[in-house]
Motif scaffolding. Structure first.
Motif, mmCIF file in Angstrom:
data_model
loop_
_atom_site.group_PDB
_atom_site.id
_atom_site.type_symbol
_atom_site.label_atom_id
_atom_site.label_comp_id
_atom_site.label_asym_id
_atom_site.label_seq_id
_atom_site.Cartn_x
_atom_site.Cartn_y
_atom_site.Cartn_z
ATOM 1 N N MET A 1 -1.040 5.605 -19.310
ATOM 2 C CA MET A 1 -2.023 4.635 -19.788
ATOM 3 C C MET A 1 -2.608 5.092 -21.132
ATOM 4 S SD MET A 1 -5.553 3.343 -18.006
ATOM 5 C CE MET A 1 -6.219 4.994 -18.072
ATOM 6 N N THR A 2 -2.936 6.362 -21.240
ATOM 7 C CA THR A 2 -3.487 6.900 -22.488
ATOM 8 C C THR A 2 -2.457 6.806 -23.614
ATOM 9 O OG1 THR A 2 -4.849 8.429 -21.200
ATOM 10 C CG2 THR A 2 -4.571 8.932 -23.524
ATOM 11 N N THR B 1 -6.148 -4.153 -28.034
ATOM 12 C CA THR B 1 -5.640 -3.033 -27.234
ATOM 13 C C THR B 1 -5.970 -3.245 -25.761
ATOM 14 O OG1 THR B 1 -5.925 -1.558 -29.138
ATOM 15 C CG2 THR B 1 -5.649 -0.522 -26.990
ATOM 16 N N ALA B 2 -7.193 -3.678 -25.477
ATOM 17 C CA ALA B 2 -7.592 -3.943 -24.086
ATOM 18 C C ALA B 2 -6.737 -5.066 -23.490
ATOM 19 C CB ALA B 2 -9.067 -4.300 -24.015
ATOM 20 N N GLY B 3 -6.507 -6.111 -24.248
ATOM 21 C CA GLY B 3 -5.671 -7.214 -23.773
ATOM 22 C C GLY B 3 -4.251 -6.765 -23.461
ATOM 23 N N PHE B 4 -3.725 -5.892 -24.305
ATOM 24 C CA PHE B 4 -2.386 -5.347 -24.087
ATOM 25 C C PHE B 4 -2.318 -4.559 -22.778
ATOM 26 C CE2 PHE B 4 0.296 -1.536 -24.603
ATOM 27 C CZ PHE B 4 1.544 -2.132 -24.687
ATOM 28 N N LEU B 5 -3.316 -3.708 -22.545
ATOM 29 C CA LEU B 5 -3.316 -2.879 -21.327
ATOM 30 C C LEU B 5 -3.538 -3.726 -20.074
ATOM 31 C CD1 LEU B 5 -5.212 0.281 -22.586
ATOM 32 C CD2 LEU B 5 -2.793 0.106 -21.986
ATOM 33 N N ILE B 6 -4.368 -4.742 -20.182
ATOM 34 C CA ILE B 6 -4.589 -5.634 -19.032
ATOM 35 C C ILE B 6 -3.303 -6.399 -18.718
ATOM 36 C CG2 ILE B 6 -5.801 -7.718 -18.287
ATOM 37 C CD1 ILE B 6 -8.284 -6.564 -19.769
ATOM 38 N N GLN B 7 -2.614 -6.848 -19.752
ATOM 39 C CA GLN B 7 -1.341 -7.549 -19.560
ATOM 40 C C GLN B 7 -0.321 -6.632 -18.881
ATOM 41 O OE1 GLN B 7 0.475 -8.799 -23.214
ATOM 42 N NE2 GLN B 7 2.326 -9.513 -22.213
ATOM 43 N N ARG B 8 -0.363 -5.357 -19.179
ATOM 44 C CA ARG B 8 0.533 -4.383 -18.567
ATOM 45 C C ARG B 8 0.118 -4.019 -17.143
ATOM 46 N NH1 ARG B 8 4.147 -0.888 -21.032
ATOM 47 N NH2 ARG B 8 5.360 -2.076 -22.516
ATOM 48 N N GLY B 9 -1.069 -4.466 -16.707
ATOM 49 C CA GLY B 9 -1.483 -4.248 -15.332
ATOM 50 C C GLY B 9 -2.425 -3.078 -15.116
ATOM 51 N N TYR B 10 -3.001 -2.546 -16.173
ATOM 52 C CA TYR B 10 -3.927 -1.416 -16.032
ATOM 53 C C TYR B 10 -5.342 -1.927 -15.821
ATOM 54 C CZ TYR B 10 -0.085 1.560 -17.324
ATOM 55 O OH TYR B 10 1.121 2.209 -17.315
ATOM 56 N N LYS C 1 0.837 -1.209 0.000
ATOM 57 C CA LYS C 1 0.000 0.000 0.000
ATOM 58 C C LYS C 1 0.872 1.259 0.000
ATOM 59 C CE LYS C 1 -4.211 0.359 2.022
ATOM 60 N NZ LYS C 1 -5.183 0.336 3.107
ATOM 61 N N ALA C 2 1.944 1.239 0.776
ATOM 62 C CA ALA C 2 2.871 2.378 0.822
ATOM 63 C C ALA C 2 3.552 2.564 -0.534
ATOM 64 C CB ALA C 2 3.913 2.164 1.914
ATOM 65 N N GLY C 3 3.904 1.462 -1.179
ATOM 66 C CA GLY C 3 4.538 1.536 -2.485
ATOM 67 C C GLY C 3 3.616 2.102 -3.551
ATOM 68 N N MET C 4 2.340 1.774 -3.466
ATOM 69 C CA MET C 4 1.362 2.265 -4.450
ATOM 70 C C MET C 4 1.195 3.785 -4.376
ATOM 71 S SD MET C 4 0.288 -0.092 -6.364
ATOM 72 C CE MET C 4 1.508 -1.341 -6.296
ATOM 73 N N LYS C 5 1.525 4.380 -3.239
ATOM 74 C CA LYS C 5 1.419 5.836 -3.094
ATOM 75 C C LYS C 5 2.462 6.568 -3.938
ATOM 76 C CE LYS C 5 -0.581 5.638 1.497
ATOM 77 N NZ LYS C 5 -0.349 5.783 2.928
ATOM 78 N N GLU C 6 3.473 5.845 -4.409
ATOM 79 C CA GLU C 6 4.511 6.443 -5.245
ATOM 80 C C GLU C 6 4.013 6.748 -6.661
ATOM 81 O OE1 GLU C 6 7.900 7.305 -4.467
ATOM 82 O OE2 GLU C 6 6.882 7.156 -2.524
ATOM 83 N N ILE C 7 2.881 6.177 -7.031
ATOM 84 C CA ILE C 7 2.351 6.348 -8.384
ATOM 85 C C ILE C 7 1.410 7.548 -8.399
ATOM 86 C CG2 ILE C 7 1.000 5.281 -10.223
ATOM 87 C CD1 ILE C 7 1.933 2.563 -9.119
ATOM 88 N N ASP C 8 1.814 8.578 -9.140
ATOM 89 C CA ASP C 8 1.018 9.795 -9.275
ATOM 90 C C ASP C 8 -0.173 9.517 -10.196
ATOM 91 O OD1 ASP C 8 0.490 12.656 -9.065
ATOM 92 O OD2 ASP C 8 1.151 12.753 -11.164
ATOM 93 N N GLU C 9 -1.362 9.896 -9.741
ATOM 94 C CA GLU C 9 -2.604 9.592 -10.481
ATOM 95 C C GLU C 9 -2.609 10.222 -11.876
ATOM 96 O OE1 GLU C 9 -5.808 7.424 -10.971
ATOM 97 O OE2 GLU C 9 -4.821 7.496 -9.019
ATOM 98 N N GLU C 10 -2.183 11.472 -11.971
ATOM 99 C CA GLU C 10 -2.188 12.166 -13.256
ATOM 100 C C GLU C 10 -1.200 11.524 -14.233
ATOM 101 O OE1 GLU C 10 -1.064 16.608 -14.691
ATOM 102 O OE2 GLU C 10 -2.387 16.470 -12.938
ATOM 103 N N ALA C 11 -0.006 11.216 -13.750
ATOM 104 C CA ALA C 11 1.002 10.564 -14.595
ATOM 105 C C ALA C 11 0.530 9.171 -15.004
ATOM 106 C CB ALA C 11 2.333 10.476 -13.848
ATOM 107 N N TYR C 12 -0.160 8.478 -14.104
ATOM 108 C CA TYR C 12 -0.669 7.140 -14.378
ATOM 109 C C TYR C 12 -1.631 7.177 -15.565
ATOM 110 C CZ TYR C 12 -2.550 2.485 -13.240
ATOM 111 O OH TYR C 12 -2.928 1.163 -13.273
ATOM 112 N N GLU C 13 -2.556 8.133 -15.538
ATOM 113 C CA GLU C 13 -3.533 8.240 -16.632
ATOM 114 C C GLU C 13 -2.861 8.673 -17.932
ATOM 115 O OE1 GLU C 13 -7.142 10.304 -15.690
ATOM 116 O OE2 GLU C 13 -7.342 9.247 -13.777
ATOM 117 N N GLN C 14 -1.879 9.547 -17.855
ATOM 118 C CA GLN C 14 -1.167 9.983 -19.062
ATOM 119 C C GLN C 14 -0.435 8.814 -19.717
ATOM 120 O OE1 GLN C 14 1.401 13.145 -17.788
ATOM 121 N NE2 GLN C 14 -0.054 14.754 -18.361
#
Length: 157
Positions: free
Chosen positions: A111-112, A135-144, A96-109
């Protein structure tokens, strides 16, 4: 009692201090390294405790570095990072602490960007639904998470 080719506890501690100083490590990485070095199992706890005490080994710090690095460098999504940390036997609190390192805005950028990049790479595919599925399969494989990119997938041209 030591056998030829096996390390003493002090020698193993010195080697693992260098191992942990080189890069952030989790407890399971250190234990695996101890097995590789041929250190007796009864000495493992004392060596790991010494590494923690000297701040060479910190699982929360490892989880933060792992999550941030794999997101920025490899562009992994939250699901894939979480699964990788679980496979390394990192505690749920540290994950949970590690997940806080991921910025929400950067995450969406990112992913897009990945979505657009994959969509553009499927130029030869004429069927829009097949492109969406790949495309969906690719993103799911990447963990999105599908709920984050489904709406983008339907609006892409």
């Amino acid at each position: 009692m030591t056998y030829p080719g096996s390390l003493t506890e002090a020698q193993a501690l010195k080697k693992l201090q260098h191992y942990c100083a080189y890069s952030e490590r989790c407890h399971s990485d250190v234990v695996n390294k101890l097995f590789e070095l041929g250190v007796w199992r009864k000495e493992h706890d004392a060596i790991v405790a010494a590494l923690i005490e000297e701040n060479y080994l910190n699982e929360e710090r490892f989880a933060r570095a792992f999550a941030g690095g794999h997101f920025r460098q490899k562009k992994w999504g939250r699901n894939k990072i979480k699964t990788a940390l679980q496979q390394k036997q990192v505690s749920p609190y540290c994950i949970k602490a590690g997940m806080k390192e991921i910025d929400e805005e950067a995450y969406e950028q990112i992913m897009t960007g990945l979505l657009q990049q994959k969509w553009d790479s499927l130029k030869g595919e004429r069927n829009r639904f097949v492109k969406m599925k790949k495309t969906a399969g690719f993103l799911i494989q990447r963990g999105y998470e599908p709920e984050l990119f489904q709406s983008l997938l339907h609006t892409i041209k």
